[in-house]
Design an enzyme around this catalytic site. Sequence first.
Site, PDB file in Angstrom:
ATOM      1  N   MET A  30      44.428   1.361  -6.193  1.00  0.00           N
ATOM      2  CA  MET A  30      43.422   0.373  -5.937  1.00  0.00           C
ATOM      3  C   MET A  30      43.807  -0.220  -7.109  1.00  0.00           C
ATOM      4  O   MET A  30      42.155  -0.919  -8.002  1.00  0.00           O
ATOM      5  CB  MET A  30      42.238   0.929  -5.955  1.00  0.00           C
ATOM      6  CG  MET A  30      41.870   1.736  -4.794  1.00  0.00           C
ATOM      7  SD  MET A  30      40.239   1.787  -3.845  1.00  0.00           S
ATOM      8  CE  MET A  30      39.169   2.256  -5.158  1.00  0.00           C
ATOM      9  N   GLY A  31      44.174   0.151  -8.255  1.00  0.00           N
ATOM     10  CA  GLY A  31      44.622  -0.420  -9.039  1.00  0.00           C
ATOM     11  C   GLY A  31      44.126   0.169 -11.037  1.00  0.00           C
ATOM     12  O   GLY A  31      43.538   1.349 -10.378  1.00  0.00           O
ATOM     13  N   ALA A  32      44.170  -1.026 -12.068  1.00  0.00           N
ATOM     14  CA  ALA A  32      43.502   0.348 -12.853  1.00  0.00           C
ATOM     15  C   ALA A  32      43.752   1.679 -13.027  1.00  0.00           C
ATOM     16  O   ALA A  32      43.496   2.536 -13.515  1.00  0.00           O
ATOM     17  CB  ALA A  32      41.611   0.434 -13.034  1.00  0.00           C
ATOM     18  N   HIS A  34      46.081   4.604 -14.461  1.00  0.00           N
ATOM     19  CA  HIS A  34      46.104   4.951 -15.814  1.00  0.00           C
ATOM     20  C   HIS A  34      47.561   6.109 -15.777  1.00  0.00           C
ATOM     21  O   HIS A  34      47.855   6.456 -14.774  1.00  0.00           O
ATOM     22  CB  HIS A  34      44.582   5.827 -16.371  1.00  0.00           C
ATOM     23  CG  HIS A  34      44.222   6.486 -14.691  1.00  0.00           C
ATOM     24  ND1 HIS A  34      44.968   7.816 -13.966  1.00  0.00           N
ATOM     25  CD2 HIS A  34      43.132   5.939 -13.711  1.00  0.00           C
ATOM     26  CE1 HIS A  34      44.341   8.468 -12.954  1.00  0.00           C
ATOM     27  NE2 HIS A  34      43.066   7.398 -12.632  1.00  0.00           N
ATOM     28  N   GLY A  36      47.094   9.737 -14.194  1.00  0.00           N
ATOM     29  CA  GLY A  36      47.627   9.531 -13.211  1.00  0.00           C
ATOM     30  C   GLY A  36      48.024   9.278 -11.612  1.00  0.00           C
ATOM     31  O   GLY A  36      48.948  10.260 -11.798  1.00  0.00           O
ATOM     32  N   HIS A  37      48.030   7.993 -11.765  1.00  0.00           N
ATOM     33  CA  HIS A  37      48.958   7.183 -10.997  1.00  0.00           C
ATOM     34  C   HIS A  37      49.551   7.365 -11.513  1.00  0.00           C
ATOM     35  O   HIS A  37      51.274   7.669 -10.350  1.00  0.00           O
ATOM     36  CB  HIS A  37      48.253   5.226 -11.075  1.00  0.00           C
ATOM     37  CG  HIS A  37      46.770   5.610 -11.087  1.00  0.00           C
ATOM     38  ND1 HIS A  37      45.731   5.253 -11.280  1.00  0.00           N
ATOM     39  CD2 HIS A  37      45.846   5.179  -9.612  1.00  0.00           C
ATOM     40  CE1 HIS A  37      44.656   4.722 -10.864  1.00  0.00           C
ATOM     41  NE2 HIS A  37      44.795   5.310  -9.931  1.00  0.00           N
ATOM     42  N   GLY A 147      46.728  11.847  -5.533  1.00  0.00           N
ATOM     43  CA  GLY A 147      45.776  13.240  -6.998  1.00  0.00           C
ATOM     44  C   GLY A 147      45.425  13.864  -6.360  1.00  0.00           C
ATOM     45  O   GLY A 147      44.443  13.856  -5.123  1.00  0.00           O
ATOM     46  N   LYS A 149      42.951  15.183  -7.744  1.00  0.00           N
ATOM     47  CA  LYS A 149      41.815  14.998  -8.435  1.00  0.00           C
ATOM     48  C   LYS A 149      40.713  14.485  -6.612  1.00  0.00           C
ATOM     49  O   LYS A 149      39.639  14.954  -6.486  1.00  0.00           O
ATOM     50  CB  LYS A 149      41.653  14.021  -8.934  1.00  0.00           C
ATOM     51  CG  LYS A 149      40.357  13.382  -9.533  1.00  0.00           C
ATOM     52  CD  LYS A 149      39.780  12.612 -10.285  1.00  0.00           C
ATOM     53  CE  LYS A 149      39.137  11.707 -10.385  1.00  0.00           C
ATOM     54  NZ  LYS A 149      39.422  10.695  -9.757  1.00  0.00           N
ATOM     55  N   SER A 185      40.013   9.243 -14.236  1.00  0.00           N
ATOM     56  CA  SER A 185      39.956   8.383 -13.112  1.00  0.00           C
ATOM     57  C   SER A 185      39.895   6.825 -13.746  1.00  0.00           C
ATOM     58  O   SER A 185      38.820   6.342 -15.254  1.00  0.00           O
ATOM     59  CB  SER A 185      38.610   9.021 -12.948  1.00  0.00           C
ATOM     60  OG  SER A 185      38.132   8.150 -12.331  1.00  0.00           O
TER      61      SER A 185
HETATM   62  O1  PAF Z   1      42.851   7.018  -4.163  1.00  0.00           O
HETATM   63  C1  PAF Z   1      42.688   6.097  -4.092  1.00  0.00           C
HETATM   64  O2  PAF Z   1      42.684   5.048  -5.248  1.00  0.00           O
HETATM   65  C2  PAF Z   1      42.227   4.990  -2.847  1.00  0.00           C
HETATM   66  O3  PAF Z   1      41.309   5.678  -1.618  1.00  0.00           O
HETATM   67  C3  PAF Z   1      43.303   4.855  -1.910  1.00  0.00           C
HETATM   68  C4  PAF Z   1      44.439   6.107  -0.790  1.00  0.00           C
HETATM   69  C5  PAF Z   1      44.390   3.709  -2.659  1.00  0.00           C
HETATM   70  C6  PAF Z   1      42.787   4.209  -0.568  1.00  0.00           C
HETATM   71  O4  PAF Z   1      42.218   3.042  -0.629  1.00  0.00           O
END
Ligand code: PAF
Length: 284
Positions: A30-32, A34, A36-37, A147, A149, A185
Site C-alpha cells: 500500500m506504499g509508504a 520502508h 520491510g517492503h 512480510g 509482520k 510499519s
Molecule cells: O500488507 C499490505 O500492505 C496489504 O494488506 C496488501 C497485502 C498490500 C493488500 O492491500
Amino acid sequence: MKRIATIAEMKAACRQVARTGKTLGFVATMGALHEGHLSLVRASESRCDVTAVSIFVNPLQFGPAEDLDKYPRTLERDAALLEQLGADFLFMPGVEEMYPQGAQTYVLVEDLSNRLDGASRPGHFRGVATVVTKLFEIVRPNFAFFGQKDAAQVAVLRKLVNDLDMDVEIVVCPIVREKDGLAMSSRNAYLTSEQRQQALVLHRSLLRVQTAVEQGEHDSAKLIEIGKQAITEEARARLDYFAIVDPDTLDSVADVSRGALVAVAAYVGATRLIDNILVTASPQ
Ligand code: PAF
C-alpha cells in the site's frame, strides 16, 4: 522500471513475461515503503527473473473509523526507491480502476478472517483477500512475497491460495526491525517521538515471552500473562490482543511445545501497532 496504471496494460505486461518463460515475482503493497517492503522486493529479485510491485491503498480493507484518509501516500519517493532497487514493473491503479462502480464480488476466507486482527477489524481480511485475489489474477505471479509482520494476513492468504487452487507460491519474509527492535510499519510514521519510545513495549513483551519459553515455560496461559503484564508496564499503550496460536489455523494453542505464533496488537495513542514472533520450545 515501467509504471502502469491500468489493469489491461498490467495484464499485457505480465502475460508477456510468462510467454517468454521467465519467472515473475510479485510484491503487493500500500506504499509508504520502508525497509520491510524493500526486503520483499529484494527477495523477489533474488528468486525471480522479473519483479512486479503494486502500490494501492485498498479502501476495502479499512473500517469506517480507520485511517484510510490519512494513510501515508508517498508515491514519488516509493517509485524512486523501487527504481533504485531495480524492480521491473510498478502497478499503481486508482480506486476506480480496481473497483469500478457496480462491482459486487468479494472474497472471504471465512473463519480465519475473524481471528486476531480480523476480530478487531471487521471486514479487514475480506478487503485484503478480495484485493489480493484481483492482483493475483492481474499479475499471475509465480511467487508472491509477504512480510511475517502481518502474520494473520499470511495465514489468510495461504488459505486463500490453497482453497482456490491458485498457481502462486506465497513466500514469507522475516520481520525487519529498527535497531531498537521496533517492527517496521508504514503506520510508525504516525508516532510522535514519545510514542515511538512507548511503541517499543510491543517487541519487549514478545522478548519477555521468548525468554520465558527458553527458561522452560511452555504453558500458553502463563506466557500470555507474562506478555500482557509487560504491556501494562507502558501506561500509554492499550492492549488489543495478546495471543498464542497455531500460525496456520490461528487457533489458540494450550502450550508452545510444538512451536507457536506469539502475536500482539496494541494502540499507542490512536495508532494500532502489531508485532509477533514464532517460538519453538527446545526439547527438555
Ligand atoms: O500488507 C499490505 O500492505 C496489504 O494488506 C496488501 C497485502 C498490500 C493488500 O492491500
